[in-house]
Design a protein around this motif. Structure first.
Motif, PDB file in Angstrom:
ATOM      1  N   TRP A 131       7.622  -5.896  38.309  1.00  0.00           N
ATOM      2  CA  TRP A 131       8.854  -5.146  38.046  1.00  0.00           C
ATOM      3  C   TRP A 131       8.674  -4.299  36.801  1.00  0.00           C
ATOM      4  O   TRP A 131       7.807  -4.546  35.977  1.00  0.00           O
ATOM      5  N   ASP A 132       9.518  -3.360  36.729  1.00  0.00           N
ATOM      6  CA  ASP A 132       9.458  -2.439  35.589  1.00  0.00           C
ATOM      7  C   ASP A 132      10.104  -3.113  34.385  1.00  0.00           C
ATOM      8  O   ASP A 132      11.175  -3.695  34.498  1.00  0.00           O
ATOM      9  N   ARG A 179      14.417  -1.099  35.973  1.00  0.00           N
ATOM     10  CA  ARG A 179      14.719  -0.257  37.130  1.00  0.00           C
ATOM     11  C   ARG A 179      14.223  -0.924  38.399  1.00  0.00           C
ATOM     12  O   ARG A 179      13.228  -1.634  38.397  1.00  0.00           O
ATOM     13  N   THR A 180      14.886  -0.657  39.491  1.00  0.00           N
ATOM     14  CA  THR A 180      14.472  -1.201  40.786  1.00  0.00           C
ATOM     15  C   THR A 180      13.667  -0.159  41.528  1.00  0.00           C
ATOM     16  O   THR A 180      13.547   0.992  41.102  1.00  0.00           O
ATOM     17  N   ASP A 181      13.121  -0.565  42.680  1.00  0.00           N
ATOM     18  CA  ASP A 181      12.333   0.370  43.490  1.00  0.00           C
ATOM     19  C   ASP A 181      13.197   1.508  44.014  1.00  0.00           C
ATOM     20  O   ASP A 181      12.727   2.616  44.226  1.00  0.00           O
TER      21      ASP A 181
END
Length: 187
Positions: free
Chosen positions: A148-149, A153-155
């Protein structure tokens, strides 16, 4: 004996017996020939001078005298003459202040880079940076790489959204988009 004055202004009386003044104490005025005029007695001259109305100047309707006007013109010329040099001076002061501010910012940046360079002289700092940047692990350690970032942030947030369609430039293109209730969407 009467003589006419040059210019025809009337007779000139000459005192009797060659005396320069009269016995009454009247003062005479000399004419061009060097003779005194007796056409106006001295008492009348003194009375007119002492009790006569004084000359007065008419009030100035503009409110400014000639001297005040000249002073205003001179002050205006000086103000116009000094306006440009003062403007240049103020501009230079502003530039000097901007350069001082820029110099302070550069000095702070240089100090920060020097602190950063001092950190890189430490071996432990270098090892920590290698582990963080290149995921380097010591022998016997299991590497753990998050997928994960770190910003959270999400994908879905990472996929770029298509830009909205461009507005037409011509007037008829704008009119057509206003009349068309459902513009075509390309899939």
């Amino acid at each position: 004996m009467q003589r006419r004055q040059p210019g025809g202004q009337g007779p000139v009386r000459r005192p009797q017996g060659g005396a320069r003044g009269s016995a009454r104490g009247t003062a005479s005025v000399r004419t061009r020939e060097g003779e005194r005029s007796q056409s106006r007695p001295a008492a009348a001259r003194r009375a007119a001078a002492a009790g006569a109305a004084k000359r007065t100047s008419a009030p100035n309707p503009h409110g400014l005298t000639g001297r005040a006007t000249a002073l205003l013109v001179i002050l205006a010329a000086l103000a116009l003459g000094y306006a440009y040099p003062v403007r240049v001076y103020l501009t230079q002061l502003a530039e000097i202040e901007a350069m001082r501010q820029s110099q302070l910012e550069q000095q702070e940046r240089i100090a920060g880079l020097e602190r950063q360079a001092e950190k890189w002289k430490d071996d432990e700092y270098i090892k920590a940076q290698v582990r963080r940047r290149f995921f380097w692990v010591s022998p016997g350690q299991t590497p753990l790489i998050p997928i994960w970032d770190p910003d959270g942030r999400t994908d879905q947030d990472q996929t770029p959204k298509p830009p909205p369609p461009a507005e037409p430039d011509s007037w008829y293109g704008k009119l057509w988009t206003r009349l068309d209730p459902e513009p075509e969407q390309k899939n």
